[in-house]
Scaffold this active site. Structure first.
Site, PDB file in Angstrom:
ATOM      1  N   ASP A  38       0.820  -1.210   0.000  1.00  0.00           N
ATOM      2  CA  ASP A  38       0.000   0.000   0.000  1.00  0.00           C
ATOM      3  C   ASP A  38       0.854   1.260   0.000  1.00  0.00           C
ATOM      4  O   ASP A  38       0.850   2.033   0.966  1.00  0.00           O
ATOM      5  CB  ASP A  38      -0.954  -0.017   1.200  1.00  0.00           C
ATOM      6  CG  ASP A  38      -1.966  -1.148   1.090  1.00  0.00           C
ATOM      7  OD1 ASP A  38      -2.196  -1.640  -0.032  1.00  0.00           O
ATOM      8  OD2 ASP A  38      -2.530  -1.535   2.126  1.00  0.00           O
ATOM      9  N   LYS A  60      -0.677  -8.062  -3.385  1.00  0.00           N
ATOM     10  CA  LYS A  60      -1.960  -7.347  -3.349  1.00  0.00           C
ATOM     11  C   LYS A  60      -1.724  -5.855  -3.522  1.00  0.00           C
ATOM     12  O   LYS A  60      -0.856  -5.280  -2.875  1.00  0.00           O
ATOM     13  CB  LYS A  60      -2.678  -7.634  -2.029  1.00  0.00           C
ATOM     14  CG  LYS A  60      -4.122  -7.144  -2.039  1.00  0.00           C
ATOM     15  CD  LYS A  60      -4.864  -7.518  -0.769  1.00  0.00           C
ATOM     16  CE  LYS A  60      -4.642  -6.542   0.361  1.00  0.00           C
ATOM     17  NZ  LYS A  60      -5.042  -5.165   0.082  1.00  0.00           N
ATOM     18  N   HIS A  62      -3.407  -1.737  -4.229  1.00  0.00           N
ATOM     19  CA  HIS A  62      -4.496  -0.751  -4.298  1.00  0.00           C
ATOM     20  C   HIS A  62      -4.000   0.231  -5.356  1.00  0.00           C
ATOM     21  O   HIS A  62      -3.372   1.245  -5.045  1.00  0.00           O
ATOM     22  CB  HIS A  62      -4.685  -0.028  -2.959  1.00  0.00           C
ATOM     23  CG  HIS A  62      -5.460  -0.824  -1.958  1.00  0.00           C
ATOM     24  ND1 HIS A  62      -6.742  -1.255  -2.190  1.00  0.00           N
ATOM     25  CD2 HIS A  62      -5.138  -1.243  -0.711  1.00  0.00           C
ATOM     26  CE1 HIS A  62      -7.183  -1.925  -1.133  1.00  0.00           C
ATOM     27  NE2 HIS A  62      -6.225  -1.942  -0.220  1.00  0.00           N
ATOM     28  N   LYS A  93     -12.366  -4.081  -4.277  1.00  0.00           N
ATOM     29  CA  LYS A  93     -13.619  -4.064  -3.487  1.00  0.00           C
ATOM     30  C   LYS A  93     -14.750  -3.416  -4.270  1.00  0.00           C
ATOM     31  O   LYS A  93     -15.376  -2.450  -3.823  1.00  0.00           O
ATOM     32  CB  LYS A  93     -13.433  -3.359  -2.153  1.00  0.00           C
ATOM     33  CG  LYS A  93     -12.401  -4.001  -1.240  1.00  0.00           C
ATOM     34  CD  LYS A  93     -12.400  -3.350   0.138  1.00  0.00           C
ATOM     35  CE  LYS A  93     -11.383  -3.931   1.069  1.00  0.00           C
ATOM     36  NZ  LYS A  93      -9.993  -3.605   0.721  1.00  0.00           N
ATOM     37  N   PHE A  94     -15.049  -3.981  -5.430  1.00  0.00           N
ATOM     38  CA  PHE A  94     -16.169  -3.471  -6.222  1.00  0.00           C
ATOM     39  C   PHE A  94     -17.437  -3.532  -5.377  1.00  0.00           C
ATOM     40  O   PHE A  94     -17.615  -4.450  -4.567  1.00  0.00           O
ATOM     41  CB  PHE A  94     -16.346  -4.335  -7.483  1.00  0.00           C
ATOM     42  CG  PHE A  94     -15.232  -4.179  -8.472  1.00  0.00           C
ATOM     43  CD1 PHE A  94     -15.165  -3.061  -9.304  1.00  0.00           C
ATOM     44  CD2 PHE A  94     -14.235  -5.142  -8.581  1.00  0.00           C
ATOM     45  CE1 PHE A  94     -14.125  -2.925 -10.219  1.00  0.00           C
ATOM     46  CE2 PHE A  94     -13.207  -5.009  -9.492  1.00  0.00           C
ATOM     47  CZ  PHE A  94     -13.151  -3.894 -10.308  1.00  0.00           C
ATOM     48  N   ALA A  95     -18.342  -2.571  -5.620  1.00  0.00           N
ATOM     49  CA  ALA A  95     -19.537  -2.515  -4.764  1.00  0.00           C
ATOM     50  C   ALA A  95     -20.739  -1.909  -5.471  1.00  0.00           C
ATOM     51  O   ALA A  95     -21.617  -1.350  -4.810  1.00  0.00           O
ATOM     52  CB  ALA A  95     -19.216  -1.718  -3.496  1.00  0.00           C
ATOM     53  N   GLY A  98     -24.075  -4.564 -11.520  1.00  0.00           N
ATOM     54  CA  GLY A  98     -23.308  -5.317 -12.511  1.00  0.00           C
ATOM     55  C   GLY A  98     -22.816  -4.484 -13.676  1.00  0.00           C
ATOM     56  O   GLY A  98     -21.652  -4.565 -14.086  1.00  0.00           O
TER      57      GLY A  98
HETATM   58  P1  5BU Z   1      -2.072  -3.792   6.893  1.00  0.00           P
HETATM   59  O1  5BU Z   1      -1.036  -2.755   6.664  1.00  0.00           O
HETATM   60  O2  5BU Z   1      -1.491  -5.206   7.101  1.00  0.00           O
HETATM   61  O3  5BU Z   1      -3.072  -3.433   7.968  1.00  0.00           O
HETATM   62  O4  5BU Z   1      -2.874  -3.852   5.500  1.00  0.00           O
HETATM   63  C1  5BU Z   1      -3.964  -4.681   5.301  1.00  0.00           C
HETATM   64  C2  5BU Z   1      -4.392  -4.644   3.848  1.00  0.00           C
HETATM   65  O5  5BU Z   1      -5.518  -5.492   3.667  1.00  0.00           O
HETATM   66  C3  5BU Z   1      -4.814  -3.288   3.317  1.00  0.00           C
HETATM   67  O6  5BU Z   1      -4.457  -3.220   1.956  1.00  0.00           O
HETATM   68  C4  5BU Z   1      -6.327  -3.286   3.446  1.00  0.00           C
HETATM   69  O7  5BU Z   1      -6.959  -2.507   2.461  1.00  0.00           O
HETATM   70  C5  5BU Z   1      -6.644  -4.746   3.226  1.00  0.00           C
HETATM   71  N1  5BU Z   1      -7.844  -5.214   3.934  1.00  0.00           N
HETATM   72  C6  5BU Z   1      -7.970  -5.230   5.312  1.00  0.00           C
HETATM   73  O8  5BU Z   1      -7.063  -4.797   6.019  1.00  0.00           O
HETATM   74  N2  5BU Z   1      -9.089  -5.730   5.897  1.00  0.00           N
HETATM   75  C7  5BU Z   1     -10.130  -6.209   5.182  1.00  0.00           C
HETATM   76  O9  5BU Z   1     -11.112  -6.682   5.738  1.00  0.00           O
HETATM   77  C8  5BU Z   1      -9.986  -6.171   3.752  1.00  0.00           C
HETATM   78  C9  5BU Z   1      -8.849  -5.702   3.171  1.00  0.00           C
HETATM   79 BR1  5BU Z   1     -11.345  -6.839   2.730  1.00  0.00          BR
END
Ligand code: 5BU
Length: 264
Positions: A38, A60, A62, A93-95, A98
Site C-alpha cells: 500500500d 496485493k 491498491h 472491493k467493487f460494490a 453489474g
Molecule cells: P495492513 O497494513 O497489514 O493493515 O494492511 C492490510 C491490507 O488489507 C490493506 O491493503 C487493506 O486494504 C486490506 N484489507 C484489510 O485490512 N481488511 C479487510 O477486511 C480487507 C482488506 Br477486505
C-alpha cells in the site's frame, strides 16, 4: 474437510483454474504469504514487488493510491509476477451494480482485468455484481473473491450477511473461488473455497483507525484460512522489507505445516 488437506491436494482437485494455479504455486514456492503493497508511488510499488517477489504467492495492490500510475506500471507488475512466480490481486472491493462494475473492472484508467489475476467484490449489491464482473473476467481466466468478513473493528460483515455471501459464491463457482474472510467458509467436503485473511501482524494488535491484527498461527491453524495478507508488517520499515517478508513467510508456512500435521 478440504480446508485441512494440503495445498497440493487441493490444487489437484479444485474446479477453478485460478485457485488451481494459486495452490500449485503456493506448494512450489512454499509460501502462503500475500504482501499488501500500500504505497503511493510507482517506484516504491515496483521496488516492494521485486523485493518480496521470491517470498509471496500473491502481491496485493491498491492501484488507485499510486499517484503516478501509468500503463508501464501495470506492464512491469505483470513482468515481476512472471519473474518471481506470483499472482497479482487488485483489492478493488467493487460494490456497484453489474453494469457499472463491468466498466470499472475492464475499462477506465486502470483496466484492472487486463493485468490483475484476482480481484474482489462486496456482496451488498446482490448477485448481479458477480455476473457483471464475470462477463469481463472469465474470458481472461481471472478469479473473484467475495468479501465475506472484514478485519476492521465494528465491521457489518457478519451473521446472515456472511452466510448469504457464501451462498452466492456457491452458486458462482466458475468464477468465484473464495473469500476475503477471517475464518474458513467450507461447509462440506464437496466444496473448497480459498480464504485470504487480511489483518495479520506479529508485533502489534491493531492501528489507530480500526484495523485488528491476529497472528499467522491464529489465522491459519485456529481459523483455517489459507493465505495471510500482510501490509505494514512487511513494508512498514523500508530497510527491513525482505527480512520481514522472510519472517512472515516462515510464520505462515510453519502454521500451515502445523495445521496439516494436526489433521493427518
Ligand atoms: P495492513 O497494513 O497489514 O493493515 O494492511 C492490510 C491490507 O488489507 C490493506 O491493503 C487493506 O486494504 C486490506 N484489507 C484489510 O485490512 N481488511 C479487510 O477486511 C480487507 C482488506 Br477486505
Amino acid at each position: 474437510m478440504n480446508t485441512y488437506k494440503t495445498y497440493a491436494e487441493r490444487a489437484a482437485r479444485h474446479p477453478n483454474a485460478c485457485a488451481r494455479s494459486l495452490f500449485e504455486l503456493m506448494e512450489r514456492k512454499k509460501t502462503n504469504l500475500s504482501v499488501a503493497a500500500d504505497v503511493t508511488t510507482k517506484k516504491e510499488l515496483l521496488a516492494i514487488a521485486d523485493a518480496v517477489g521470491p517470498y509471496v504467492c500473491v502481491l496485493k495492490t491498491h492501484i488507485d493510491i499510486v499517484e503516478d500510475f501509468d500503463q508501464d506500471l501495470a506492464d512491469q507488475l505483470v513482468e515481476l509476477a512472471k519473474k518471481h512466480d506470483f499472482l497479482l490481486f487488485e483489492d478493488r472491493k467493487f460494490a456497484d451494480i453489474g453494469n457499472t462494475v463491468k466498466h470499472q473492472y475492464g475499462k477506465g484508467v486502470y483496466k484492472i482485468a487486463s493485468w490483475s489475476h484476482i480481484t474482489n467484490a462486496h456482496t451488498v449489491p446482490g448477485e448481479g455484481i458477480i455476473s457483471g464482473l464475470r462477463e469481463v473476467g472469465l474470458p481472461l481466466g481471472r478469479g473473484l473473491l467475495l468479501l465475506a468478513e472484514m478485519s476492521s473493528k465494528g465491521a457489518l460483515t457478519q451473521g446472515s450477511y456472511t452466510t448469504e455471501s457464501v451462498a452466492m459464491a456457491r452458486r458462482n463457482q466458475d468464477f468465484v473461488f473464495g473469500f476475503i474472510a477471517q475464518h474458513k467458509m467450507n461447509e462440506s467436503d464437496d466444496e473448497d473455497f480459498v480464504v485470504m485473511a487480511p489483518g495479520v501482524g506479529l508485533d502489534v494488535t491493531g492501528d489507530s483507525l480500526g484495523q485488528q491484527y491476529r497472528t499467522p498461527y491464529q489465522v491459519i491453524v485456529e481459523s483455517g484460512c489459507d493465505v495471510i495478507i500482510v501490509g505494514r508488517g512487511v513494508y512498514g520499515k523500508p530497510d527491513q522489507v525482505e527480512a520481514q517478508a522472510t519472517r512472515y513467510r516462515e510464520a505462515g508456512w510453519n502454521a500451515y505445516l502445523e495445521r496439516v500435521r494436526q489433521h493427518q
